[in-house]
Design an enzyme around this catalytic site. Structure first.
Site, PDB file in Angstrom:
ATOM      1  N   LEU A  95       0.830  -1.204   0.000  1.00 28.38           N
ATOM      2  CA  LEU A  95       0.000   0.000   0.000  1.00 28.38           C
ATOM      3  C   LEU A  95       0.866   1.255   0.000  1.00 28.38           C
ATOM      4  O   LEU A  95       0.440   2.319  -0.480  1.00 28.38           O
ATOM      5  CB  LEU A  95      -0.962   0.016   1.188  1.00 28.38           C
ATOM      6  CG  LEU A  95      -0.429   0.506   2.546  1.00 28.38           C
ATOM      7  CD1 LEU A  95      -0.614   2.005   2.715  1.00 28.38           C
ATOM      8  CD2 LEU A  95      -1.101  -0.226   3.674  1.00 28.38           C
ATOM      9  N   HIS A 203      -1.209 -10.453  -1.951  1.00 22.76           N
ATOM     10  CA  HIS A 203      -0.129 -10.654  -2.935  1.00 22.76           C
ATOM     11  C   HIS A 203       0.025 -12.116  -3.356  1.00 22.76           C
ATOM     12  O   HIS A 203       1.128 -12.665  -3.363  1.00 22.76           O
ATOM     13  CB  HIS A 203       1.190 -10.095  -2.404  1.00 22.76           C
ATOM     14  CG  HIS A 203       1.132  -8.621  -2.147  1.00 22.76           C
ATOM     15  ND1 HIS A 203       1.023  -7.696  -3.157  1.00 22.76           N
ATOM     16  CD2 HIS A 203       1.121  -7.919  -0.983  1.00 22.76           C
ATOM     17  CE1 HIS A 203       0.957  -6.480  -2.629  1.00 22.76           C
ATOM     18  NE2 HIS A 203       1.003  -6.593  -1.312  1.00 22.76           N
ATOM     19  N   GLN A 252       0.267  -5.514  -8.939  1.00 24.29           N
ATOM     20  CA  GLN A 252       0.794  -5.577  -7.574  1.00 24.29           C
ATOM     21  C   GLN A 252      -0.144  -6.321  -6.617  1.00 24.29           C
ATOM     22  O   GLN A 252       0.297  -6.932  -5.646  1.00 24.29           O
ATOM     23  CB  GLN A 252       1.028  -4.132  -7.093  1.00 24.29           C
ATOM     24  CG  GLN A 252       1.677  -3.980  -5.743  1.00 24.29           C
ATOM     25  CD  GLN A 252       0.941  -2.946  -4.910  1.00 24.29           C
ATOM     26  OE1 GLN A 252      -0.263  -3.085  -4.654  1.00 24.29           O
ATOM     27  NE2 GLN A 252       1.648  -1.918  -4.488  1.00 24.29           N
TER      28      GLN A 252
END
Length: 311
Positions: A95, A203, A252
């Site tokens: 983030l 992720h 991402q």
């Protein structure tokens, strides 16, 4: 050369930002703008808790960003230290990449807050609570972590999420697979494996619904070229191209955070001074990846004043 770097999830704590807001109208303006953008009282949650609500991904992500941007704005407006003049690159952990882009002018503050609220909600919703997990492998490098994840997968998702530094790699995936990885980690050369207290498996491919949501959201957002290039999580390489940034922010969500490689690449490019704004986590990772670099963490007004004098 210098990089300004910004922390990721886990840097939140009840009380964050309070002392800075008490000391600076500039900081108070940041927190108020974020509250208005989100239509709620995030700053009250940051300062008063309860902790379990602040830890929720949809709150933690914008809170960590707001705290770091408040530090930066005070540094710039009261310390006279402008990012565009004192930083050659920016980077952020997960983030923190959004924070870095906001700091470098690619997003405005309100847009960043709304994107991170959505990102937190989408990541939480992507996998039912209890079905995913993450674990830190300590004393394991990337190759060992990949071997552990592969051995534990047994047909389920189990991948490296964060390559943080040469001695700490985080894996993410289906809960049963992550639990198997923790059980076999020592046999594969890790010193220790610890399940992380997270609410979703970030992720990893299980986050694809969140990646889709962010792709849709980012498609409708204007991205300016950052004032200095961003070292992106998914490439460990610099970019200042808005289209590339938009694409990499989507990648991402499911991709590995290549933090160790990013730090090493920045160091090789001549960055020997890393300044972490709004947290005290990344500095230690930097020193383990680039022992000859200097790493400074800036959180308090005293930290800001010290940096402004020495930079």
């Amino acid at each position: 050369m210098r990089a300004f770097i910004f922390p990721g999830q886990g840097s939140q704590s009840v009380g964050m930002g309070k002392a800075l807001a008490d000391a600076s109208a500039v900081a108070r303006e940041v927190f108020q703008e974020v509250d208005e953008a989100l239509g709620d009282h995030l700053f009250r949650l940051m300062t008063e808790g309860p902790e379990d609500q602040l830890t929720l991904t949809a709150n933690a992500q914008p809170a960590i960003m707001a705290n770091a941007i408040a530090v930066l704005r005070v540094l710039e407006k009261e310390g006279g230290v402008k990012l565009s003049e004192k930083a050659d690159f920016v980077a952020g952990h997960s983030l923190g990449e959004y924070t870095a882009l906001c700091a470098a002018g690619a997003f405005d503050l309100a847009t960043t807050a709304r994107l991170l609220r959505l990102r937190g909600q989408a990541m939480q919703a992507a996998v039912p609570v209890g079905e995913g997990a993450m674990a830190a492998l300590l004393g394991a490098d990337l190759a060992k972590a990949q071997a552990i994840a592969a051995a534990a997968a047994e047909g389920e998702v189990c991948t490296v999420a964060n390559d943080n530094d040469p001695s700490q790699v985080v894996i993410s995936g289906a809960r049963a697979a992550i639990e198997r990885a923790v059980a076999i980690a020592k046999d594969h050369g890790a010193k220790r494996a610890v399940l992380l207290p997270v609410s979703a498996p970030f992720h990893c491919p299980l986050m694809q619904p969140a990646a889709d949501a962010m792709g849709e959201a980012l498609a409708g957002v204007a991205i300016q070229a950052p004032l200095v290039p961003l070292y992106a999580n998914v490439t460990a390489a610099p970019t200042a191209d808005p289209d590339a940034i938009r694409r990499q922010l989507v990648e991402q969500v499911t991709g590995m955070v290549r933090w160790r490689e990013s730090v090493a690449a920045m160091f090789d490019a001549g960055v020997h001074d890393f300044v972490e704004l709004g947290g005290k986590v990344l500095g230690a990772m930097v020193k383990r990846s680039a022992p000859d670099a200097t790493a400074t963490s800036v959180v308090t007004m005293d930290d800001i004043e010290a940096l402004a004098k020495g930079i």
